[in-house]
Design an enzyme around this catalytic site. Structure first.
Site, PDB file in Angstrom:
ATOM      1  N   SER A 169       4.257   2.938   8.491  1.00  0.00           N
ATOM      2  CA  SER A 169       3.517   2.291   7.698  1.00  0.00           C
ATOM      3  C   SER A 169       4.505   1.639   6.644  1.00  0.00           C
ATOM      4  CB  SER A 169       2.736   3.159   7.049  1.00  0.00           C
ATOM      5  OG  SER A 169       1.534   2.356   6.308  1.00  0.00           O
TER       6      SER A 169
ATOM      7  N   HIS B  87       0.752  -1.327   0.103  1.00  0.00           N
ATOM      8  CA  HIS B  87      -0.019   0.016   0.069  1.00  0.00           C
ATOM      9  C   HIS B  87       0.795   1.364  -0.102  1.00  0.00           C
ATOM     10  CE1 HIS B  87       0.524   0.073   4.322  1.00  0.00           C
ATOM     11  NE2 HIS B  87       0.274   1.372   4.228  1.00  0.00           N
TER      12      HIS B  87
ATOM     13  N   ASP C 141      -0.202  -7.625   1.367  1.00  0.00           N
ATOM     14  CA  ASP C 141       0.234  -6.048   1.287  1.00  0.00           C
ATOM     15  C   ASP C 141       1.723  -6.327   1.595  1.00  0.00           C
ATOM     16  OD1 ASP C 141       0.392  -3.481   1.614  1.00  0.00           O
ATOM     17  OD2 ASP C 141      -0.589  -3.548   3.727  1.00  0.00           O
TER      18      ASP C 141
END
Length: 377
Positions: A318, A163, A223
């Site tokens: 992230s 992502h 992911d």
């Protein structure tokens, strides 16, 4: 003749007969049926033990691939990805790419070395103690910002979340390695009367953005992504790779660790929340906790971690690593191993106290090694 050359000739034959239903639909690691009727997966030939062994034997003997086996491979051909032809390989014969595994297992491959310290949540880590940490830099709306993190796994590759890359290939242009405090030109620490400083950071461009073929943004599945740097970055005191769970034993250990570490600057899609590299402890949770929290089944490809302390997840990046020390390839001293990747929905600072879903790296070592082999080490 090299195996690759022999295969090139063989592929010329296989292309003619590769228009079957299986080859038209297959993608990397898709389920398939071998010409013998066995269940398998669509894999590059170097990741299929039986095919690699058969071709190696032919090469050593200086022989062409027998006609009957060439016919078998024609029928087994299931696709071409990253310029490499893939074959339906029986599940029991799938292996990690030998060249990449040799790299990871080389005695000179200095991965996962770390300085131990007692860590309380949100505390600054020691200078150069987590040398694999990477910052991903994006150019958006005329402004350069760090919006995700990652981890160095070799001189040419950064492991991060899909992502952080999907739809952002034109914005994501640079990786920073060896960083500690973002705002300072030089990172130093006082040790008695002496000041010790880390070497300068290294900013390096990106040659390839490699996203998992089955990444599903809506359901946060697969992911995971690799970023191939546009040049090799030599290992230094403050720039070194983290280890990966490349053995079955390490893969299984992911479910046995009670407490993990997340390390980062809190970089998310909203920017960085910390100027300095921080670390926090996060507990492993049963998958049922995440199933209940997110109202869906949690597969083995994800780990359920965190919850309780609202601030725990704020310290991770992230796309950054979920890590823990573990015995690595029989070495006496534990090495830091990246067992997970901070995924979407995890970095929710100050919001509801939910456990987060992390990509389970052990389930993707096959993909990592195949992707590195296909795109050059």
């Amino acid at each position: 003749m090299m195996i690759a050359s022999s295969l090139a000739v063989l592929y010329g034959i296989a292309i003619v007969s590769s228009m079957g239903v299986q080859s038209a639909r297959a993608d990397y690691a898709d389920d398939c049926t071998t010409p013998d009727g066995d269940q398998g997966q669509c894999m590059p030939f170097s990741s299929c033990r039986t095919i690699e062994e058969r071709l190696t034997e032919a090469q050593k003997a200086g022989q062409k691939v027998p006609a009957d086996y060439a016919s078998y491979l024609q029928k087994a051909l299931c696709g071409e990805f990253n310029g490499v032809r893939h074959f339906c390989c029986p599940s029991a014969n799938i292996q990690h790419n030998s060249k990449v595994m040799s790299l990871f297992k080389d005695e000179n491959f200095d991965c996962g070395n770390f300085l131990s310290q007692r860590v309380s949540n949100g505390y600054e880590v020691k200078l150069s103690s987590r040398p694999w940490m990477a910052l991903l830099r994006y150019q958006q709306f005329g402004e350069s910002r760090f919006l995700c993190g990652g981890a160095m796994i070799s001189e040419r590759y950064i492991l991060t979340a899909a992502h952080c890359v999907h739809g952002l290939q034109n914005d994501l242009y640079e990786i920073r390695l060896g960083e500690h405090r973002i705002s300072t030109e030089e990172d130093c620490r006082q040790q008695g009367r002496k000041k010790k400083c880390a070497p300068p950071v290294v900013n390096v461009g990106i040659e390839k953005h490699l996203i998992h073929e089955k990444y599903d943004a809506r359901h946060i599945m697969h992911d995971i992504a690799l970023l191939k740097l546009n040049r090799s970055v030599p290992f230094q005191k403050h720039i070194k790779p983290i280890c990966l769970p490349i053995t079955d034993e390490l893969k299984e250990k992911a479910e046995q660790i009670s407490t993990y570490f997340v390390t980062g600057w809190g970089t998310t899609e909203n920017g960085s929340s910390s100027d300095v590299l921080l670390q926090a402890n996060v507990p492993l949770q049963p998958r049922s906790a995440c199933s209940q929290a997110y109202r869906r089944a949690v597969p083995l490809s994800q780990l359920c971690v965190g919850g309780g302390d609202l601030q725990d997840s704020c310290k991770g990046d992230s796309g950054g690593p979920l890590q823990a020390p573990a015995q690595y390839l029989g070495e006496y001293a534990p090495k830091m191993v990246e067992f997970g990747i901070v995924s979407q929905g995890v970095v929710t600072c100050g919001q509801i106290s939910l456990p987060g879903l992390y990509t389970n790296v052990g389930e993707y070592v096959q993909w990592i090694t195949d992707t590195m082999a296909s795109n050059g080490l």
